[in-house]
Design a protein around this motif. Structure first.
Motif, PDB file in Angstrom:
ATOM      1  N   HIS A  88       1.041  -1.171  -0.103  1.00  0.00           N
ATOM      2  CA  HIS A  88      -0.072  -0.155  -0.104  1.00  0.00           C
ATOM      3  C   HIS A  88       1.053   1.230  -0.002  1.00  0.00           C
ATOM      4  CE1 HIS A  88      -3.588   2.409   0.742  1.00  0.00           C
ATOM      5  NE2 HIS A  88      -3.188   2.914   1.689  1.00  0.00           N
ATOM      6  N   GLY A 140      -0.557   4.223  -2.176  1.00  0.00           N
ATOM      7  CA  GLY A 140      -2.085   4.273  -1.781  1.00  0.00           C
ATOM      8  C   GLY A 140      -2.698   3.955  -2.850  1.00  0.00           C
ATOM      9  N   ARG A 195      -3.987  -2.163  -2.403  1.00  0.00           N
ATOM     10  CA  ARG A 195      -4.474  -2.810  -0.973  1.00  0.00           C
ATOM     11  C   ARG A 195      -4.095  -4.462  -1.247  1.00  0.00           C
ATOM     12  NH1 ARG A 195      -5.765   0.895   3.194  1.00  0.00           N
ATOM     13  NH2 ARG A 195      -7.098   2.699   2.068  1.00  0.00           N
ATOM     14  N   ASN A 220      -6.561  -3.996   4.564  1.00  0.00           N
ATOM     15  CA  ASN A 220      -5.212  -4.327   4.656  1.00  0.00           C
ATOM     16  C   ASN A 220      -4.668  -5.473   5.438  1.00  0.00           C
ATOM     17  OD1 ASN A 220      -3.913  -1.669   3.443  1.00  0.00           O
ATOM     18  ND2 ASN A 220      -5.131  -0.778   5.064  1.00  0.00           N
TER      19      ASN A 220
END
Length: 334
Positions: free
Chosen positions: A105, A110, A113, A169
């Motif tokens: 991630h 970002g 995931r 996550n």
């Protein structure tokens, strides 16, 4: 699952959590050694392959390959739940777990995931020796990008596992082998337990015992012994080790002004050290005694039943620590 309040063993609660998650979300898949027809070494996945077919995948004996495949599957849109047969064998999956799952991630800015769960049992009491009894949760709690939980009751085992599967996550769910057969209240439907939220297992006024997993039950046993001696302890079940519930812990310390932190893992460089340091920094003004820790000695777990019993921390060690906190004796943990 629905019905009246009842009792359920932890192994069945975990099995129900997996079944309910797979029923609710077709992207949830299970991966691990002997988890299909055999139902896993502790029967947590028993009956799930018959029900969900190819979504329950018996893998080769390669923890690195299992975890690596799970990382890829998670990045591709699935929600894999990996079982590592014993926590000792997570050592073979550390590159995939620590350098890939935990970092993806961040490294993809970002945009990616890794919604995977790694389940693994830890703990002693079965004369399984130094390669099948270790409590290595402190390693994983030290890794940015990983969440780590450790339930003490069947209801929390269900709720934390469902929360872990729902998390976008990677989450490590640590299950103490000694608790698989333990029964507890199970009033379905049970909501997911928020990761990072502790619970007060027992309210008390004289000292706080901060703990998790199987040590919660040993702390509750110690509470009965101490109550007969006129000492009333509060037991805080962390449930989540990373992140951990600092607010609940500090609030408990503010109520009792004495604290011991107990875990089955070796005491040196453990979860207890992190919590003790935080209390000393942020809760020092509330303390009427030094923070104490209870844990196993710094050595491998012995095979022999008698030696293992002496090695593993128990209720008597919690009693000894609390009595020292109260100025009624000395705690030793060598």
């Amino acid at each position: 699952m629905s019905g009246n309040p009842t009792e359920l063993r932890m192994v069945r609660a975990l099995n129900q959590a997996l079944a309910d998650a797979m029923e609710a979300d077709p992207t949830v898949v299970l991966m691990g050694e002997d988890i299909g027809l055999a139902g896993g070494p502790f029967n947590v996945t028993r009956g799930l392959q018959e029900r969900f077919g190819e979504r329950v995948i018996d893998t080769p004996i390669s923890e690195a390959a299992i975890t690596g495949a799970a990382v890829g599957a998670a990045l591709s849109g699935l929600k894999p739940v990996v079982e590592i047969m014993f926590m000792d064998f997570v050592t073979l999956a550390m590159d995939q777990l620590v350098n890939q799952a935990a970092k993806a991630h961040f490294m993809f800015g970002g945009q990616a995931r890794v919604p995977m769960v790694l389940r693994t049992p830890h703990g002693g009491g079965q004369s399984a020796g130094p390669q099948h009894s270790q409590c290595l949760e402190a390693w994983l709690a030290h890794v940015p990008g990983l969440k780590v939980v450790c339930p003490a009751t069947p209801a929390d085992a269900y709720g934390l596992l469902r929360a872990a599967i729902d998390d976008p996550n990677p989450v490590v769910v640590v299950e103490n082998k000694a608790l698989y057969a333990v029964k507890g209240p199970f009033a379905a439907p049970i909501a997911p337990v928020p990761i990072g939220k502790a619970r007060i297992a027992r309210e008390g006024r004289d000292a706080s015992v901060i703990t998790y997993g199987a040590m919660v039950h040993r702390a509750m046993e110690a509470a009965q012994t101490l109550a007969a001696q006129g000492i009333d302890i509060e037991v805080v079940d962390l449930r989540s080790l990373q992140p951990w519930d600092k607010q609940t812990v500090l609030a408990s310390v503010a109520r009792t002004h004495r604290v011991a932190i107990a875990h089955e893992a070796v005491m040196s460089f453990g979860i207890g050290a992190e919590i003790a340091a935080t209390i000393a920094h942020e809760g020092f003004d509330e303390l009427d005694a030094p923070v104490l820790r209870v844990g196993a000695p710094f050595m491998p777990s012995p095979f022999g039943t008698g030696l293992e019993g002496a090695f593993m921390p128990g209720a008597k060690d919690v009693v000894r620590a609390v009595r020292e906190l109260m100025g009624q004796g000395e705690a030793t943990n060598e």
